[in-house]
Write a protein that holds these residues in place. Structure first.
Motif, PDB file in Angstrom:
ATOM      1  N   ALA A 112      -2.996  14.143  -0.903  1.00  0.00           N
ATOM      2  CA  ALA A 112      -1.978  13.261  -0.322  1.00  0.00           C
ATOM      3  C   ALA A 112      -0.695  13.298  -1.145  1.00  0.00           C
ATOM      4  CB  ALA A 112      -2.510  11.828  -0.238  1.00  0.00           C
ATOM      5  N   ASP A 113      -0.827  13.346  -2.455  1.00  0.00           N
ATOM      6  CA  ASP A 113       0.342  13.398  -3.332  1.00  0.00           C
ATOM      7  C   ASP A 113       1.102  14.709  -3.150  1.00  0.00           C
ATOM      8  OD1 ASP A 113       1.894  12.122  -5.480  1.00  0.00           O
ATOM      9  OD2 ASP A 113       1.131  13.753  -6.727  1.00  0.00           O
ATOM     10  N   SER A 114       0.390  15.805  -2.989  1.00  0.00           N
ATOM     11  CA  SER A 114       1.048  17.086  -2.724  1.00  0.00           C
ATOM     12  C   SER A 114       1.769  17.050  -1.383  1.00  0.00           C
ATOM     13  CB  SER A 114       0.030  18.231  -2.752  1.00  0.00           C
ATOM     14  OG  SER A 114      -0.411  18.481  -4.068  1.00  0.00           O
ATOM     15  N   ALA A 115       1.133  16.459  -0.374  1.00  0.00           N
ATOM     16  CA  ALA A 115       1.784  16.343   0.939  1.00  0.00           C
ATOM     17  C   ALA A 115       3.054  15.499   0.831  1.00  0.00           C
ATOM     18  CB  ALA A 115       0.820  15.747   1.966  1.00  0.00           C
TER      19      ALA A 115
ATOM     20  N   GLU B  73       6.451   5.368  -6.767  1.00  0.00           N
ATOM     21  CA  GLU B  73       5.354   4.432  -6.507  1.00  0.00           C
ATOM     22  C   GLU B  73       4.460   5.027  -5.432  1.00  0.00           C
ATOM     23  OE1 GLU B  73       6.217   0.674  -4.499  1.00  0.00           O
ATOM     24  OE2 GLU B  73       4.784  -0.279  -5.863  1.00  0.00           O
ATOM     25  N   THR B  74       3.152   4.963  -5.663  1.00  0.00           N
ATOM     26  CA  THR B  74       2.190   5.435  -4.672  1.00  0.00           C
ATOM     27  C   THR B  74       0.991   4.501  -4.645  1.00  0.00           C
ATOM     28  OG1 THR B  74       1.064   6.865  -6.267  1.00  0.00           O
ATOM     29  CG2 THR B  74       2.824   7.883  -4.956  1.00  0.00           C
ATOM     30  N   SER B  75       0.312   4.499  -3.506  1.00  0.00           N
ATOM     31  CA  SER B  75      -0.937   3.742  -3.400  1.00  0.00           C
ATOM     32  C   SER B  75      -1.829   4.431  -2.380  1.00  0.00           C
ATOM     33  CB  SER B  75      -0.674   2.295  -2.975  1.00  0.00           C
ATOM     34  OG  SER B  75      -0.109   2.256  -1.677  1.00  0.00           O
ATOM     35  N   ILE B  76      -3.128   4.224  -2.530  1.00  0.00           N
ATOM     36  CA  ILE B  76      -4.081   4.853  -1.621  1.00  0.00           C
ATOM     37  C   ILE B  76      -5.223   3.889  -1.331  1.00  0.00           C
ATOM     38  CG2 ILE B  76      -5.462   5.955  -3.436  1.00  0.00           C
ATOM     39  CD1 ILE B  76      -5.626   8.434  -1.513  1.00  0.00           C
TER      40      ILE B  76
ATOM     41  N   LYS C 242       4.308   8.030   4.656  1.00  0.00           N
ATOM     42  CA  LYS C 242       2.902   7.675   4.856  1.00  0.00           C
ATOM     43  C   LYS C 242       2.118   8.970   5.002  1.00  0.00           C
ATOM     44  CE  LYS C 242       3.209   3.030   5.860  1.00  0.00           C
ATOM     45  NZ  LYS C 242       3.237   2.223   7.045  1.00  0.00           N
ATOM     46  N   VAL C 243       0.922   8.971   4.450  1.00  0.00           N
ATOM     47  CA  VAL C 243       0.056  10.143   4.521  1.00  0.00           C
ATOM     48  C   VAL C 243      -1.316   9.687   4.988  1.00  0.00           C
ATOM     49  CG1 VAL C 243      -0.921  12.108   3.284  1.00  0.00           C
ATOM     50  CG2 VAL C 243       1.264  11.127   2.510  1.00  0.00           C
TER      51      VAL C 243
ATOM     52  N   LEU D  73      -5.808   6.526   3.360  1.00  0.00           N
ATOM     53  CA  LEU D  73      -4.435   6.236   3.769  1.00  0.00           C
ATOM     54  C   LEU D  73      -3.608   6.066   2.506  1.00  0.00           C
ATOM     55  CD1 LEU D  73      -5.207   3.693   6.620  1.00  0.00           C
ATOM     56  CD2 LEU D  73      -4.365   6.040   6.885  1.00  0.00           C
ATOM     57  N   PHE D  74      -2.484   6.749   2.463  1.00  0.00           N
ATOM     58  CA  PHE D  74      -1.658   6.833   1.264  1.00  0.00           C
ATOM     59  C   PHE D  74      -0.224   6.485   1.641  1.00  0.00           C
ATOM     60  CE2 PHE D  74       1.154   9.396  -1.434  1.00  0.00           C
ATOM     61  CZ  PHE D  74       0.543   9.475  -2.681  1.00  0.00           C
ATOM     62  N   LYS D  75       0.445   5.782   0.747  1.00  0.00           N
ATOM     63  CA  LYS D  75       1.861   5.475   0.935  1.00  0.00           C
ATOM     64  C   LYS D  75       2.584   5.875  -0.342  1.00  0.00           C
ATOM     65  CE  LYS D  75       5.173   1.732   1.407  1.00  0.00           C
ATOM     66  NZ  LYS D  75       5.361   0.313   1.226  1.00  0.00           N
TER      67      LYS D  75
END
Length: 139
Positions: A61-64, A80-83, A112-113, A125-127
């Protein structure tokens, strides 16, 4: 921003991205503000519960996020990221991460990923929020 330029940017990034390559991430699609990646979960990616380590879905998700945000034309880095992990991932699962832009301003982008397994079930789900530097990929 054209799809071709977005692909050129992601080419530059991916060719230097040893971690994404080591994970076995394959690029499926890219466009300005969008990235679709896919990978197969290997045994060495699992934890003591014999399910994928949370860092695996986070990593794809971080790569995307990185590819989608940089494909907008300016250098972008996450701030900032969260999953949320919604379903266990096992060895042999094929996971696909699809990132898309939610909001874009001069300095900040929000993406959003969704990460799905081979059955189309959401496994995470990742933001991500990125800071957009002034440097352009065209420079």
């Amino acid at each position: 921003m054209s799809k071709k330029l977005a692909t050129d940017i992601v080419d530059q990034m991916y060719n230097k991205d040893d971690f994404s390559q080591w994970l076995g991430i394959q690029r499926i699609e890219e466009a300005p503000g969008k990235s679709v990646l896919q990978m197969t979960v290997r045994k060495e990616m699992t934890n003591g519960f014999d399910i994928a380590h949370g860092g695996i879905s986070y990593a794809i998700a971080d790569s995307a996020l990185a590819f989608a945000s940089n494909s907008e034309g300016r250098h972008a880095v996450s701030i900032e990221t969260s999953i949320s992990h919604t379903l266990a991932i096992k060895t042999g699962d094929i996971i696909t991460a699809e990132a898309h832009r939610e909001s874009l301003s001069h300095k900040i982008g929000i993406y959003k990923v969704s990460v799905k397994n081979q059955n189309g079930e959401i496994v995470a789900l990742f933001k991500g929020t990125v800071y957009r530097k002034s440097a352009s990929w065209e420079e």
